[in-house]
Each structure stands twice: as structure tokens, then as C-alpha cells.
Design a protein around this motif. Structure first.
Motif, short mmCIF file in Angstrom:
data_model
loop_
_atom_site.label_atom_id
_atom_site.label_comp_id
_atom_site.label_asym_id
_atom_site.label_seq_id
_atom_site.Cartn_x
_atom_site.Cartn_y
_atom_site.Cartn_z
N ARG A 37 -0.55 -19.66 5.19
CA ARG A 37 0.41 -19.00 6.07
C ARG A 37 -0.32 -18.31 7.19
N LEU A 39 -1.08 -15.19 9.08
CA LEU A 39 -0.95 -13.76 8.80
C LEU A 39 -1.24 -12.93 10.04
N TRP A 45 -3.30 -0.43 10.00
CA TRP A 45 -3.69 -0.60 8.61
C TRP A 45 -2.87 0.23 7.65
N HIS A 48 2.33 0.21 5.92
CA HIS A 48 3.16 0.13 4.71
C HIS A 48 2.64 1.01 3.59
N LEU A 57 -7.36 6.72 0.51
CA LEU A 57 -8.30 5.79 1.15
C LEU A 57 -9.25 6.54 2.07
N PRO A 150 -13.69 0.74 8.11
CA PRO A 150 -13.51 -0.68 7.79
C PRO A 150 -12.19 -1.23 8.27
N PHE A 151 -11.27 -0.35 8.68
CA PHE A 151 -9.93 -0.81 9.02
C PHE A 151 -9.85 -1.44 10.40
N GLU A 155 -12.34 -9.62 8.93
CA GLU A 155 -12.83 -10.04 7.60
C GLU A 155 -14.21 -10.66 7.69
N SER B 264 3.68 -13.17 0.54
CA SER B 264 2.80 -13.57 1.64
C SER B 264 1.34 -13.53 1.20
N GLN B 265 0.87 -12.40 0.69
CA GLN B 265 -0.51 -12.37 0.21
C GLN B 265 -0.48 -12.63 -1.29
N LEU B 294 5.53 -6.22 3.27
CA LEU B 294 4.59 -5.15 2.90
C LEU B 294 3.16 -5.66 2.89
N GLU B 295 2.77 -6.40 3.91
CA GLU B 295 1.41 -6.94 3.92
C GLU B 295 0.39 -5.83 4.08
N HIS B 297 -3.66 -4.49 4.94
CA HIS B 297 -4.89 -4.75 5.69
C HIS B 297 -5.93 -5.33 4.74
N HIS B 298 -6.87 -6.13 5.26
CA HIS B 298 -7.79 -6.83 4.34
C HIS B 298 -8.65 -5.86 3.55
N THR B 299 -8.97 -4.69 4.10
CA THR B 299 -9.78 -3.73 3.34
C THR B 299 -8.96 -3.17 2.18
N VAL B 300 -7.69 -2.81 2.44
CA VAL B 300 -6.83 -2.28 1.39
C VAL B 300 -6.59 -3.35 0.33
N ARG B 302 -8.55 -5.79 -0.50
CA ARG B 302 -9.74 -5.97 -1.31
C ARG B 302 -9.83 -4.91 -2.40
N LYS B 303 -9.44 -3.66 -2.07
CA LYS B 303 -9.48 -2.60 -3.08
C LYS B 303 -8.48 -2.89 -4.19
#
Lengths: 344, 313
Positions: A37, A39, A45, A48, A57, A150-151, A155, B264-265, B294-295, B297-300, B302-303
């Protein structure tokens, strides 16, 4: 029109990276899982996330960075890379620092000079590129400085930092090194890498002045302010010899973009090194504004080769046997805490 | 139902005598799919005359709107199509008279309808349904991922809350695979399969059937038949709800969301060994997923993934 071409070729979201840094991103290992998909959501970041999650975080990311950096203080714990001795003709890695500001310094003869303070914040070796990969006669090391969030890193970039085991950095610089000076990725670099009395070259992006006219950009004389000048006070005037070439030569100095380009200042003496806060006191001025990131390396100038002999090679390791005092001063530098002249 | 000569307990496919043919996974899938389609067509053919029902909407912005829909044919999705495309694409579950209702199940009487999505103040129905749907998707992926010579038996997935960090699917693999430990590449391949299903945006079609028909559909698996009997005993009406996604037919412990496209993820994070049971080595496959609205972020992400790799439930 040429500039616009570059921008569209790289796409709207990406920044243009010169030289090897782009290659570094492409050389990142382990291919990611392809999400079929699309994205490409334009969101921030924490959109949601609940407030608790955001606070968690924000507190957890610095803790994770501390854990990553703490474990690298002793890189000897796991298969260290061999350390060689310095030979004439070896080139060692440099540092990336933050320009803090300037201050005066006096010699023992009473001369006053100015120095720029460069702080080495969270400097780590990120990647080693062998000379075959780098397609050159020497190998290269990529060094990163100053941890960032990191936000706001993609990737691919995060994968590269994760492979080195360090937090994501703001600036990456490539240093050409000889094979006896290579360092394992993940090793921290400190200001004690340079010692007082050595000479360095500092490269940074100059302060951007935007589109500037020819008087500011090249120091042209312009025209008088009065005595009949019609609408001509800061213009370049003539643009060439005239009828014989019947053209304007390439490279003619004309108005255009001034500043915001990389420039190097050569042969700067290191007057003082503070090991507690990792600050280098470097002679004279350095390109860039305050808090900009600069690249510091051993000088290429042949006149200062003798002074750069027997440096900490390949770098200064914090877990080594050397115990350094908090401040290292050059022998010519006047220290205010010294005893006054005494007569025996 | 294949029985032994005394006609007592139905045998598992792997326990059948050598003379009987053992169906491959693909053939079994096709067989169950056909039976499901025939039953669906039969139930639809029972409605000879179109009767009308009144559906009152409780959707913000359309409070109190009255829709005249067809009894036994119109689903909450049909009602959403009368509103906007956003309502159709984002509604995961419906609330009919306060009770959760799948989006593709026909409405049977005058009722009030609310459409649930993921960004509401109180999403606990949707969350539970979403987690169950992701577990069902994982089961479907695992069922179809192994080679034909290895048998895969999906067991009842435990009901895990969303806050535990991962959804899980219990399964028992062929005894030849007892020493197999899934590698990173294997998990990535399962994730790719799951993303293929998500990309196809298949609906989870519910069908209420009698327990005897359900037992007939799962005639090649005695474990599934036992599960069907348990569900029939639990349900108030005595009927069993079967779900179909693509061509995979299964029984679920509760309601599922509307379509696979709502995820989605999606990541298959780990497969843990739980120990030997009478059926074989019990394994728990775990995964992590977030819906379209509710996608992370890639850092979140990963956690969250780091937490989903630990054993859950």
C-alpha cells in the motif's frame, strides 16, 4: 532553469545531497519490507498519539540515546579493530563540531589573537567505506555529529544509524583516510583527537546572503551617488573588452547567489582543547554562523606538516590509558591562572 | 464426515485410512468455499418477496434520518452508501439497536443504526473487532503459506485485549516441522502475504448457519467441528456465524470488521512455541497492526513492534 531541473529530479520531499552522503544512504544494508500500500500520508508523528504516549516517547528517546552512547564508551568489549602507529603520509579521520562563538586569547609575548570555539557534540563514526566501494585510492569514513529526533528522519536513514548502533545525527561528513587509520563504526570521537599546536582545516557552509549585487558580492566600485548619474549607482558597468571577442567571457562576475556554500579555511592553529566539554579553540575565524556544524580535519598545507606529527592515532580513545587534564594549552598561550614573574 | 467403521468419532484428515484420499489445502479451501457460496445463495433465495424496513440513523451529522431499506437484503454498508463515500470506507462495524453488527450482515427488522469507525471517543467495540479480524487474517495467511505436504491446523485464537501489544493465532503444524524455527525472512514473507490480502481489500462476509451445516463444512477437521459445537452452545439463537474472506472459510469468536482494506500497517512479529499438546506442538503466531485512520510514524511503529515480539496472552 538548471537549478529547477535538479529540484524536480529529486522529488518534492527530498533534499539535494551532494557527493558521497547520498551514496551512503543507498549503501544502507538490509532491504525493508515493501508495504504494497502507499503510505504517503502527510501527517506529523504525534497526530494519532495521546498526550501520555507523546510524553512517554519524549522521555524515552533521550534515555535510549544515552544507552546507545554509554555502551560505546568501551568499544573494546567486542572485537576491536586493530590500531596502527602513525607514519608520515597517513591521513586520519577528522571531527564534526558546532561553532559556538569567538573569544580573545593572548600569547606569552603579549600578542592578542582571536579564536573560534568549536564544540564536538555526540560525534560518532557511522560507516566505513573501503577504497573499492569509494572508487578511489583511499578508504573513507563517514562521521556524524549532534543527535537529533528520530521523528524527522526517514526509514532508510534510521536503518543506517541503527546499523552503526548510534542515535540519528544532524550532519554526516566523509573523511578520506589511509588504511592504517580506519575506525570501527560506532566509535565515539572526542575533542582530544586534536592537540594544541596542531594545525587544522575547517570546512563549513558560509552565511547565506541570498541574491546579492556585484558590489557586495565582488567588491566592485559602483558609480558615484550624484553628478548626473541616471539610475546607475551600484551596477557592474562594462561587461567585457568589446568588439574583438564580441562576447562576455564565461565566469564573468555578475550578481547572483552569495553565501550558503561550503568553504574551507586552511591552516588554523589549535590553541587550546577542553576535554571536559569537548571544545577546540581554533585560531581566527571559521565559515558559518553560530551553532552551525563544521568539519574539522588535519591540515593539507605542506608548511604545517611538521607540527602535525605523532597525533593521537587513529583517534583519541576515552578508555585508553592516557589520563588527560581538563584543559590542554598550547605552550605559547598565556594562561591567566599562571604565577606571575618571580625574581629569585 | 469421514467416520471409522464403527461409526463413532469422526477422524482427522491425517488419521484416515490409506485408502481414503486426503484433500490438499487448496482443494479443501475450494470445497469449503463452494459449500459457503451455495448456502449463501440458498439463504438469499429464501426471500421471495421484497419487504421494506425502516432504519433510523444515529450518525453524527445525519441524526434521526430515516432510510427505507429492504428486509433481509440491505446491510449496514448499503445504508452507509446512501450517505457519503467516507462513511462507506471508514465504517468498520455497525451498532444495530445498541448491539454490534457486522457491516455485511443483512438487517432483518426496523432498527436504529450507528456506524462505528476508529476515531470515535469510545472505540472499544471496534478495537476488539479489529484485533479479532487481524488475528483471523493471520490465521488465513498461515493456512495458505505452507507447502502442500505440511498440514496446518488452526486452533481457537485466544481473545487478547488491544493493550496487550499483539494479536495472536494459535496453530499446530505438521509433526515434521517440530524443530523448525521461523527466521526473519520467513516472518517477512508472511507479512508480504498479509499485505497482498490487505491490498485486495476483501470483505469479511458473515453467514449465519445451522450447526449441522457448519459441521458438514468442516468435515475434514474434528477440532473445527468441536469448536463449532462449542460456539453453537454459547450462542443465544443456536446458530453459528461463519466468515469468509476471499476463499477462506472459518469460525470466529465474535464480530469482525468490514474489509481487509481497513488495516494499513500490518506485521507478523513472532511465532512462539507453547509446548506439546495432544494434537502436536502448539505454536502461537503474533502480529501487530494499525488501521488506516491511525497510522503510526515509523519510529513509533518500531517501538510497538518491539513489544509485539514478546509472548502475549
Amino acid at each position: 532553469a538548471r537549478r529547477l531541473e535538479w529540484r524536480t529530479a529529486y522529488g518534492p520531499g527530498q533534499t539535494r545531497r551532494r557527493g558521497i552522503a547520498n551514496q551512503c544512504l543507498c549503501l544502507a544494508s538490509c532491504p525493508p519490507v515493501q508495504a504494497l500500500r502507499n503510505l504517503r500520508t502527510a501527517t506529523w508523528w504525534d497526530e494519532h498519539l495521546s498526550q501520555e504516549n507523546v510524553d512517554f516517547l519524549k522521555q524515552q528517546v533521550p534515555e535510549e540515546y544515552n544507552r546507545l552512547t554509554a555502551s560505546k564508551i568501551n568499544p573494546l568489549k567486542d572485537e576491536p579493530w586493530p590500531r596502527h602507529e602513525w607514519e608520515p603520509g597517513s591521513r586520519r579521520v577528522g571531527l564534526v563540531g558546532v561553532k559556538l562563538g569567538m573569544m580573545p586569547v593572548w600569547t606569552k609575548d603579549g600578542e592578542r589573537h582571536v579564536v573560534t570555539m568549536l564544540q564536538v557534540q555526540d560525534c560518532h563514526v557511522i560507516q566505513y567505506i573501503s577504497k573499492e566501494e569509494y572508487k578511489s585510492k583511499t578508504a573513507a569514513l563517514v562521521v556524524g555529529a549532534k543527535n537529533v529526533s528520530p521523528f524527522y528522519r526517514t526509514e532508510k536513514q534510521m536503518e543506517m544509524f541503527r546499523a552503526a548502533g548510534v542515535p540519528p545525527k544532524q550532519k554526516l561528513s566523509v573523511f578520506k583516510v589511509t588504511d592504517n587509520a580506519i575506525i570501527k563504526p560506532g566509535t565515539p570521537l572526542y575533542a582530544a583527537h586534536f592537540r594544541p599546536g596542531q594545525y587544522v582545516d575547517v570546512t563549513a557552509k558560509t552565511i547565506g546572503k541570498g541574491f546579492q549585487g556585484v558590489m557586495k558580492r565582488y567588491g566592485f566600485g559602483g558609480q558615484p551617488a550624484s553628478h548626473g548619474q541616471t539610475k546607475t549607482h551600484r551596477r557592474p558597468g562594462a561587461s567585457g573588452p568589446g568588439g574583438d571577442p564580441a562576447k562576455v567571457f564565461k565566469g564573468k562576475k555578475m550578481p547572483g547567489q552569495m553565501g550558503n556554500i561550503y568553504r574551507t579555511t586552511f591552516g588554523l592553529k589549535v590553541w587550546r582543547v577542553n576535554t571536559k566539554y569537548n571544545i577546540l579553540y581554533v585560531h581566527g575565524s571559521v565559515p558559518g554562523h553560530r551553532n552551525c556544524l563544521v568539519k574539522v580535519r588535519d591540515t593539507n598545507l605542506p608548511t604545517h606538516c611538521e607540527k602535525n606529527q605523532q597525533p593521537p592515532f587513529p583517534t583519541y580513545f576515552a578508555d585508553g590509558d592516557e589520563e588527560l587534564p581538563e584543559d590542554l594549552y598550547d605552550e605559547d598561550m598565556f594562561r591567566f591562572g599562571d604565577e606571575s614573574i618571580s625574581v629569585v | 464426515v469421514s467416520t471409522d467403521p464403527q461409526g463413532a468419532v469422526p477422524l482427522r484428515a491425517s488419521e484416515l485410512p490409506a485408502a481414503a484420499t486426503r484433500l490438499s489445502t487448496a482443494e479443501l479451501r475450494g470445497l469449503r468455499n463452494d459449500l459457503f457460496s451455495k448456502e449463501q445463495a440458498r439463504q438469499r433465495a429464501l426471500i421471495t418477496r421484497t419487504e421494506k424496513i425502516e432504519v433510523t440513523l444515529e450518525v453524527p451529522g445525519h441524526q434521526g434520518t430515516l432510510l427505507i431499506m429492504n428486509k433481509g437484503l440491505s446491510t449496514p454498508r448499503c445504508c452507509a452508501r446512501h450517505l457519503t463515500e467516507w462513511h462507506v470506507n471508514s465504517s468498520a462495524l455497525a451498532l444495530v439497536d445498541g448491539e454490534p453488527w457486522p457491516m455485511h450482515r443483512p438487517l432483518t427488522q426496523n432498527c436504529s443504526l450507528a456506524l462505528l469507525h476508529f476515531k470515535m471517543e469510545d472505540p472499544h467495540h471496534v478495537n476488539k473487532a479489529y484485533w479479532r479480524s487481524c488475528a483471523a487474517l493471520l490465521g488465513q495467511v498461515l493456512q495458505n503459506a505452507f507447502k502442500e505436504e505440511f498440514s496446518v491446523e488452526l486452533l481457537t485464537s485466544p481473545e487478547v485485549p488491544v493493550t496487550s501489544g499483539a494479536f495472536c493465532c494459535d496453530l499446530v503444524l505438521d509433526s515434521q516441522l517440530d524443530s523448525w524455527v521461523p527466521s526473519e525472512e520467513a516472518l517477512r514473507s508472511l507479512t508480504r502475504d498479509a499485505h497482498q490480502l490487505i491490498q485486495q481489500n476483501l470483505p469479511w462476509e458473515p453467514l449465519q448457519v445451522s450447526p449441522s451445516f457448519a459441521i458438514k463444512i468442516f468435515s475434514h477437521s474434528s477440532y473445527k467441528q468441536k469448536e463449532v459445537e462449542e460456539r453453537a452452545a454459547e450462542s443465544a439463537s443456536g446458530l453459528v456465524t461463519l466468515y469468509r474472506c476471499g476463499d477462506h472459510v472459518f469460525v470466529s469468536g465474535g464480530h469482525l470488521v468490514a474489509r481487509t482494506g481497513l488495516c494499513s500497517q500490518y506485521d507478523v512479529t513472532a511465532i512462539h512455541n507453547l509446548g506439546q499438546t495432544e494434537l502436536g506442538l502448539l505454536r502461537r503466531a503474533q502480529g501487530l497492526s494499525l488501521p488506516v485512520q491511525l497510522e503510526a510514524h515509523h519510529t513509533v511503529w518500531r517501538k510497538l513492534r518491539g513489544r509485539a515480539e514478546r509472548l502475549v496472552g
